[in-house]
Each structure stands twice: as C-alpha cells, then as structure tokens.
Scaffold this active site. Structure first.
Site, PDB file in Angstrom:
ATOM      1  N   GLN A  69       0.810  -1.222   0.000  1.00  0.00           N
ATOM      2  CA  GLN A  69       0.000   0.000   0.000  1.00  0.00           C
ATOM      3  C   GLN A  69       0.844   1.274   0.000  1.00  0.00           C
ATOM      4  OE1 GLN A  69      -2.642  -1.482   3.401  1.00  0.00           O
ATOM      5  NE2 GLN A  69      -4.005  -0.127   2.279  1.00  0.00           N
ATOM      6  N   CYS A  96     -10.762   0.291   3.602  1.00  0.00           N
ATOM      7  CA  CYS A  96      -9.328   0.175   3.314  1.00  0.00           C
ATOM      8  C   CYS A  96      -8.797   1.553   2.933  1.00  0.00           C
ATOM      9  CB  CYS A  96      -9.133  -0.800   2.157  1.00  0.00           C
ATOM     10  SG  CYS A  96      -7.414  -1.023   1.685  1.00  0.00           S
ATOM     11  N   LEU A  97      -7.607   1.882   3.452  1.00  0.00           N
ATOM     12  CA  LEU A  97      -7.025   3.190   3.136  1.00  0.00           C
ATOM     13  C   LEU A  97      -6.735   3.317   1.642  1.00  0.00           C
ATOM     14  CD1 LEU A  97      -4.563   3.654   6.147  1.00  0.00           C
ATOM     15  CD2 LEU A  97      -6.797   4.729   5.798  1.00  0.00           C
ATOM     16  N   HIS A 150      -7.133  -9.011   6.766  1.00  0.00           N
ATOM     17  CA  HIS A 150      -7.262  -8.015   5.691  1.00  0.00           C
ATOM     18  C   HIS A 150      -5.871  -7.621   5.158  1.00  0.00           C
ATOM     19  CE1 HIS A 150      -9.111  -4.118   4.055  1.00  0.00           C
ATOM     20  NE2 HIS A 150      -7.812  -3.884   4.011  1.00  0.00           N
ATOM     21  N   GLU A 151      -4.926  -7.389   6.087  1.00  0.00           N
ATOM     22  CA  GLU A 151      -3.584  -6.943   5.663  1.00  0.00           C
ATOM     23  C   GLU A 151      -2.828  -8.064   4.947  1.00  0.00           C
ATOM     24  OE1 GLU A 151      -3.268  -3.902   5.648  1.00  0.00           O
ATOM     25  OE2 GLU A 151      -4.865  -3.493   7.083  1.00  0.00           O
ATOM     26  N   HIS A 199      -3.608  -8.238   1.402  1.00  0.00           N
ATOM     27  CA  HIS A 199      -2.870  -7.261   0.575  1.00  0.00           C
ATOM     28  C   HIS A 199      -1.577  -7.868   0.034  1.00  0.00           C
ATOM     29  CE1 HIS A 199      -5.030  -3.456   0.730  1.00  0.00           C
ATOM     30  NE2 HIS A 199      -5.191  -3.554   2.031  1.00  0.00           N
TER      31      HIS A 199
END
Ligand code: NI
Length: 176
Positions: free
Chosen positions: A51, A97-98, A140-141, A144
C-alpha cells in the site's frame, strides 16, 4: 507527517504478490515505523507494505481505540491460518481500506486465527487464538500481500452499490 504515499485502488502495485523478506534490516524496521506513522496519520488501523508501493511481506497494525494506549504491531513474513480448535465459523464484518477510500462492505472471515511472523529482531513468534478486530485486521492486511483487496470479497449487492465509486477511483489512477 509521514513521507510515504498511500497507493489507491487502480494502482498495479496493489495487485502484485508481495515478496518474502530474506533479512530484516534496520532499513526495513525504519520502513515499518514509517508505515505505522502513515497509518496513524490517515487514520487507519492497519497497513501493508504494497500500500506504500513496496511489494514485500510486511504489515503493521494497531487496533487500540483512540483513548487507549497505542499498541503498534509489526509483522514481517506473516503467515496465518484459521484456528482449528472449537467452533470457528465465518462471520460478516464491515471493512474499509485506506487504498479504497469511501468504500465499505461486509466480508466473511473466520473470527479466530493463528499467526506466525517475524518480529523486528528477526525472531519467529507465534500467536494462537487471535480474535476480534485484531484478527480481522491481520487477515485483511495479509490479503494485501497476495494482491487481494477486500472489495474482491464483498457480496454482489455491496459490489453493485460501490461499483461507480470503484470505477472512479480506478479512472483517477489512470490519469496519474
Ligand atoms: Ni486495506
């Protein structure tokens, strides 16, 4: 303020499978600390290295509430699996999510996981029965790191609801 830029939906780096980290160097520990700062600035509760444009297996998390003492967590090369003992059904929870601003949707995940990862010293740690928001955030991470985003996992209904917003985010990325 952090000098790291959070990449937005439509950026190819978010779809790459992240590389394992061979050695945890002081530079990588610095990167993790900067990621935490970028996450707090945003504000958010988790961030994965892709990210910020770095496709390596590193995530940072802090799920402490605003009025609580911060609990920054840094995980290198995290590996997770659903906890096997006892009932561990998939449960829905609304995620955001950012990298996907202003989009939210329910995602089904197991509540409890076990986690293996390396800490800042390169030591392997294992955590059992991680549950609740921390488990949710770590899952969630780690997604990614596989190039997977929560919007891949939301219901068809939520997808339809957010389709215009997602198209706009992706179109804005192309203009860059
Ligand atoms: Ni995210």
């Amino acid at each position: 303020m952090s000098r790291l830029d959070i990449r937005i939906y439509g950026d190819d780096v978010l779809r790459k499978k992240a590389e394992p980290i061979k050695q945890i160097t002081p530079e990588l520990v610095d990167l993790a600390r900067e990621m935490l700062q970028a996450m707090y600035d945003a504000p958010g509760i988790g961030l994965a290295a892709p990210q910020v444009g770095v496709p390596i297996r590193l995530i940072v998390v802090d799920v402490a509430k605003e009025d609580e003492t911060p609990e920054p967590r840094i995980y290198f090369n995290p590996e997770i699996a659903p906890e096997e003992e006892g009932e561990n059904p998939l449960i829905p929870y609304e995620e955001g999510c950012l990298s996907v601003p202003d989009v939210y949707g329910d995602v089904m995940r197991p509540d409890r996981i076990r986690l293996k990862a390396q800490n800042e010293k390169g030591e392997w740690i294992e955590e059992r029965n991680v549950c609740g928001l921390l488990s949710r955030c770590i899952q969630h991470e780690v997604d990614h790191l596989e190039g997977k985003l929560f919007v891949d996992l939301i219901s068809a209904e939520d997808k339809a609801k957010n389709q215009a917003a997602l198209r706009k985010l992706a179109a804005d990325q192309k203009k860059k």
